[in-house]
Design an enzyme around this catalytic site. Sequence first.
Site: not given
Ligand code: IMP
Length: 210
Positions: A8, A10, A13, A71, A166-167, A169, A194-195
Amino acid sequence: MRTILIATSNPGKLRDFAGAAARRGIEIAGIPEFSSLPSVVEDGLTFEANACKKAEAYSRYVPGEIVVADDSGLEVDALNGAPGVHSARYAAPDMHNKEPHEADANTDDEANNARVLRELRGVPHARRTGRFVCVLAAARDGKTLATFRGTAEGIILEGPRGGNGFGYDPLFYFPQIGKTFAELTAEEKSQYSHRGAAFRDFLRWCDAEE
Ligand code: IMP
């Protein structure tokens, strides 16, 4: 100390994984030169399909090593499970005039959150249920060895709260401890997210493999 390679770029993450791994004496590292590797098109219809595709592709660059890819995304019940696998580019229609599945770049968190809030306008609290989902795939030499799924159930607020994370949250209220995910410390996030749940399953699998 054992090192697990995560596919990743990110930083949010990586931080989440490092938080969960630290207590187990495991070090998390990104794949060397990750940003210069060709990116994998995330066109799968499920989190599982995308996680496997990423883990398999990136594991080919580090022969013999286990590579983990994740993912993840947000499923909102009142939006029939959207943004789902399109979570990272949900605002593509607003930003690039394209549907999320046609977009070739992620859209920023603020724009993604704004779209979710717009689509949930007028939906009462009791129907703003949803969940974060994370699927991890562990692969070696281009083959998936196992997948792990974690979820966290919550409520989508009408506005953001909290400065961590992030995202999505800041919109994701977690009733179990009365905070949004953006109000959690790194430790709490790894405990409840979840992660964190998917990663703990992965660590148990690692222990059994040894
Ligand atoms: P991908 O898994 O890189 O395709 O992206 C997943 C997307 O889901 C992220 O860019 C966030 O927008 C959202 N996301 C996934 N996990 C989280 C989290 O733990 N907190 C907030 N947003 C999340």
